[in-house]
Design a protein around this motif. Sequence first.
Motif, PDB file in Angstrom:
ATOM      1  N   VAL A  41      -5.480  17.136   5.300  1.00  0.00           N
ATOM      2  CA  VAL A  41      -5.518  18.516   5.811  1.00  0.00           C
ATOM      3  C   VAL A  41      -4.452  18.628   6.894  1.00  0.00           C
ATOM      4  O   VAL A  41      -4.458  17.868   7.880  1.00  0.00           O
ATOM      5  N   THR A  42      -3.499  19.518   6.694  1.00  0.00           N
ATOM      6  CA  THR A  42      -2.392  19.670   7.651  1.00  0.00           C
ATOM      7  C   THR A  42      -2.916  20.266   8.966  1.00  0.00           C
ATOM      8  O   THR A  42      -4.033  20.810   9.000  1.00  0.00           O
ATOM      9  N   PRO A  43      -2.122  20.188  10.041  1.00  0.00           N
ATOM     10  CA  PRO A  43      -2.585  20.752  11.318  1.00  0.00           C
ATOM     11  C   PRO A  43      -2.944  22.236  11.220  1.00  0.00           C
ATOM     12  O   PRO A  43      -3.676  22.747  12.061  1.00  0.00           O
ATOM     13  N   TRP A  44      -2.446  22.952  10.209  1.00  0.00           N
ATOM     14  CA  TRP A  44      -2.785  24.382  10.072  1.00  0.00           C
ATOM     15  C   TRP A  44      -3.772  24.635   8.931  1.00  0.00           C
ATOM     16  O   TRP A  44      -3.948  25.739   8.457  1.00  0.00           O
ATOM     17  N   GLY A  45      -4.450  23.544   8.475  1.00  0.00           N
ATOM     18  CA  GLY A  45      -5.591  23.728   7.585  1.00  0.00           C
ATOM     19  C   GLY A  45      -5.295  23.734   6.093  1.00  0.00           C
ATOM     20  O   GLY A  45      -6.205  23.970   5.294  1.00  0.00           O
ATOM     21  N   ALA A  46      -4.063  23.478   5.675  1.00  0.00           N
ATOM     22  CA  ALA A  46      -3.758  23.429   4.244  1.00  0.00           C
ATOM     23  C   ALA A  46      -4.167  22.062   3.676  1.00  0.00           C
ATOM     24  O   ALA A  46      -4.036  21.037   4.356  1.00  0.00           O
ATOM     25  N   GLU A  47      -4.658  22.072   2.437  1.00  0.00           N
ATOM     26  CA  GLU A  47      -5.079  20.815   1.821  1.00  0.00           C
ATOM     27  C   GLU A  47      -3.982  20.277   0.915  1.00  0.00           C
ATOM     28  O   GLU A  47      -3.366  21.018   0.148  1.00  0.00           O
ATOM     29  N   GLN A  48      -3.742  18.970   1.007  1.00  0.00           N
ATOM     30  CA  GLN A  48      -2.717  18.318   0.185  1.00  0.00           C
ATOM     31  C   GLN A  48      -3.348  17.115  -0.513  1.00  0.00           C
ATOM     32  O   GLN A  48      -3.917  16.234   0.140  1.00  0.00           O
ATOM     33  N   ALA A  49      -3.226  17.084  -1.843  1.00  0.00           N
ATOM     34  CA  ALA A  49      -3.813  15.971  -2.606  1.00  0.00           C
ATOM     35  C   ALA A  49      -2.849  14.781  -2.615  1.00  0.00           C
ATOM     36  O   ALA A  49      -1.678  14.914  -2.998  1.00  0.00           O
ATOM     37  N   PHE A  50      -3.348  13.647  -2.168  1.00  0.00           N
ATOM     38  CA  PHE A  50      -2.592  12.395  -2.171  1.00  0.00           C
ATOM     39  C   PHE A  50      -3.207  11.431  -3.183  1.00  0.00           C
ATOM     40  O   PHE A  50      -4.395  11.520  -3.500  1.00  0.00           O
ATOM     41  N   GLU A  51      -2.397  10.467  -3.651  1.00  0.00           N
ATOM     42  CA  GLU A  51      -2.933   9.311  -4.369  1.00  0.00           C
ATOM     43  C   GLU A  51      -2.415   8.057  -3.679  1.00  0.00           C
ATOM     44  O   GLU A  51      -1.436   8.110  -2.928  1.00  0.00           O
ATOM     45  N   TRP A  52      -3.085   6.945  -3.902  1.00  0.00           N
ATOM     46  CA  TRP A  52      -2.650   5.679  -3.303  1.00  0.00           C
ATOM     47  C   TRP A  52      -2.883   4.540  -4.280  1.00  0.00           C
ATOM     48  O   TRP A  52      -3.740   4.622  -5.167  1.00  0.00           O
ATOM     49  N   VAL A  53      -2.071   3.498  -4.098  1.00  0.00           N
ATOM     50  CA  VAL A  53      -2.260   2.262  -4.871  1.00  0.00           C
ATOM     51  C   VAL A  53      -2.142   1.084  -3.907  1.00  0.00           C
ATOM     52  O   VAL A  53      -1.451   1.167  -2.880  1.00  0.00           O
ATOM     53  N   VAL A  54      -2.843   0.017  -4.246  1.00  0.00           N
ATOM     54  CA  VAL A  54      -2.695  -1.254  -3.540  1.00  0.00           C
ATOM     55  C   VAL A  54      -2.211  -2.267  -4.568  1.00  0.00           C
ATOM     56  O   VAL A  54      -2.887  -2.510  -5.579  1.00  0.00           O
ATOM     57  N   ILE A  77       0.880  -1.173   0.000  1.00  0.00           N
ATOM     58  CA  ILE A  77       0.000   0.000   0.000  1.00  0.00           C
ATOM     59  C   ILE A  77       0.915   1.219   0.000  1.00  0.00           C
ATOM     60  O   ILE A  77       1.701   1.410   0.938  1.00  0.00           O
ATOM     61  N   ILE A  78       0.839   1.992  -1.065  1.00  0.00           N
ATOM     62  CA  ILE A  78       1.757   3.129  -1.213  1.00  0.00           C
ATOM     63  C   ILE A  78       0.931   4.399  -1.393  1.00  0.00           C
ATOM     64  O   ILE A  78       0.110   4.494  -2.310  1.00  0.00           O
ATOM     65  N   GLU A  79       1.151   5.360  -0.491  1.00  0.00           N
ATOM     66  CA  GLU A  79       0.426   6.638  -0.525  1.00  0.00           C
ATOM     67  C   GLU A  79       1.448   7.771  -0.646  1.00  0.00           C
ATOM     68  O   GLU A  79       2.458   7.767   0.050  1.00  0.00           O
ATOM     69  N   GLY A  80       1.188   8.697  -1.529  1.00  0.00           N
ATOM     70  CA  GLY A  80       2.110   9.833  -1.695  1.00  0.00           C
ATOM     71  C   GLY A  80       1.391  10.963  -2.401  1.00  0.00           C
ATOM     72  O   GLY A  80       0.243  10.814  -2.841  1.00  0.00           O
ATOM     73  N   PHE A  81       2.071  12.102  -2.536  1.00  0.00           N
ATOM     74  CA  PHE A  81       1.427  13.256  -3.159  1.00  0.00           C
ATOM     75  C   PHE A  81       0.994  12.927  -4.590  1.00  0.00           C
ATOM     76  O   PHE A  81       1.731  12.291  -5.361  1.00  0.00           O
ATOM     77  N   ALA A  82      -0.207  13.393  -4.920  1.00  0.00           N
ATOM     78  CA  ALA A  82      -0.781  13.208  -6.252  1.00  0.00           C
ATOM     79  C   ALA A  82      -0.080  14.142  -7.245  1.00  0.00           C
ATOM     80  O   ALA A  82       0.630  15.073  -6.838  1.00  0.00           O
ATOM     81  N   PRO A  83      -0.306  13.923  -8.551  1.00  0.00           N
ATOM     82  CA  PRO A  83       0.302  14.812  -9.563  1.00  0.00           C
ATOM     83  C   PRO A  83      -0.037  16.291  -9.351  1.00  0.00           C
ATOM     84  O   PRO A  83       0.757  17.169  -9.723  1.00  0.00           O
ATOM     85  N   ALA A  93      -6.206  -1.873  -6.495  1.00  0.00           N
ATOM     86  CA  ALA A  93      -7.077  -0.713  -6.266  1.00  0.00           C
ATOM     87  C   ALA A  93      -6.212   0.536  -6.238  1.00  0.00           C
ATOM     88  O   ALA A  93      -5.000   0.458  -5.993  1.00  0.00           O
ATOM     89  N   SER A  94      -6.842   1.657  -6.521  1.00  0.00           N
ATOM     90  CA  SER A  94      -6.120   2.935  -6.458  1.00  0.00           C
ATOM     91  C   SER A  94      -7.139   4.039  -6.196  1.00  0.00           C
ATOM     92  O   SER A  94      -8.339   3.848  -6.408  1.00  0.00           O
ATOM     93  N   GLY A  95      -6.662   5.166  -5.750  1.00  0.00           N
ATOM     94  CA  GLY A  95      -7.578   6.261  -5.466  1.00  0.00           C
ATOM     95  C   GLY A  95      -6.831   7.475  -4.956  1.00  0.00           C
ATOM     96  O   GLY A  95      -5.599   7.557  -5.098  1.00  0.00           O
ATOM     97  N   GLY A  96      -7.593   8.385  -4.392  1.00  0.00           N
ATOM     98  CA  GLY A  96      -6.975   9.608  -3.886  1.00  0.00           C
ATOM     99  C   GLY A  96      -7.691  10.083  -2.643  1.00  0.00           C
ATOM    100  O   GLY A  96      -8.773   9.601  -2.311  1.00  0.00           O
ATOM    101  N   PHE A  97      -7.053  10.983  -1.938  1.00  0.00           N
ATOM    102  CA  PHE A  97      -7.684  11.606  -0.779  1.00  0.00           C
ATOM    103  C   PHE A  97      -6.988  12.940  -0.525  1.00  0.00           C
ATOM    104  O   PHE A  97      -5.914  13.206  -1.078  1.00  0.00           O
ATOM    105  N   ILE A  98      -7.641  13.742   0.269  1.00  0.00           N
ATOM    106  CA  ILE A  98      -7.061  15.041   0.638  1.00  0.00           C
ATOM    107  C   ILE A  98      -6.645  14.978   2.106  1.00  0.00           C
ATOM    108  O   ILE A  98      -7.453  14.639   2.976  1.00  0.00           O
TER     109      ILE A  98
END
Length: 195
Positions: free
Chosen positions: A178-191, A134-140, A171-176
């Motif tokens: 939210v950092t402790p100070w409210g910034a949003e970061q787009a991630f993607e993941w694969v299984v 299971i690998i999760e990291g920043f999306a494009p 499987a694969s997908g994405g999620f957002i």
Amino acid sequence: MTSEHWDSMYRDKGRVNVSWFEEHPQQSLDLITRFAPPTASVIDVGGGASDLASELLAANFTDVTVLDLSSEAVAHYADLKVATAVGDVRTWQPPRTYDVWHDRAVGHFMTSPDDQLGYLSTLRAAMAPSGIAIIEGFAPDGPESCSGLAVRRGFPTLASQLLSDEFDCRASGGFIHVTPWGAEQAFEWVVLARV
Ligand SMILES: C[S@@+](CC[C@H](N)C(=O)[O-])C[C@H]1O[C@@H](n2cnc3c(N)ncnc32)[C@H](O)[C@@H]1O
């Protein structure tokens, strides 16, 4: 990507004040429990000082290992029934194999082909024959850096392509995040399942 860099992040900021901190590692927990039973052995690579290991123990997983470059981060697990290893995922020699390889936000620091090759050969050596990665990291469209270091956006998809000789993408997908100070970061993941 030195241990000094990461040790000082954890020492100076504290584990809950770093951009990647999350109150509950729900996305990771959901993926692990969806694809593996509690009898599975799990290694959390670049696990830092997150609560994933303790949440896995609470979900009845008993064989949990955390690998991280930072001894400051790994000290977080001192009172838990979790195996720890301080090492570099690019060169670490696994002493055994694991049913689940979990990575949230360390693979994406592999910006050069050499780093990517090192990470992927450790993954191949560490995973059991029918294991799940299971690998999760920043999306494009995610951030270009993390903790002041450049990242390879889309690393999960790249890893999936580079491992396709031996692994199927289940499987694969994405999620957002939210950092402790409210910034949003787009991630993607694969299984990925070893076949
Ligand atoms: C962005 S943090 C993510 C931590 C954790 N996975 C989480 O989600 O909270 C990246 C982690 O990878 C570790 N790390 C960075 N480079 C590494 C390497 N080459 N080998 C092993 N761990 C590394 C850092 O010490 C840090 O704990």
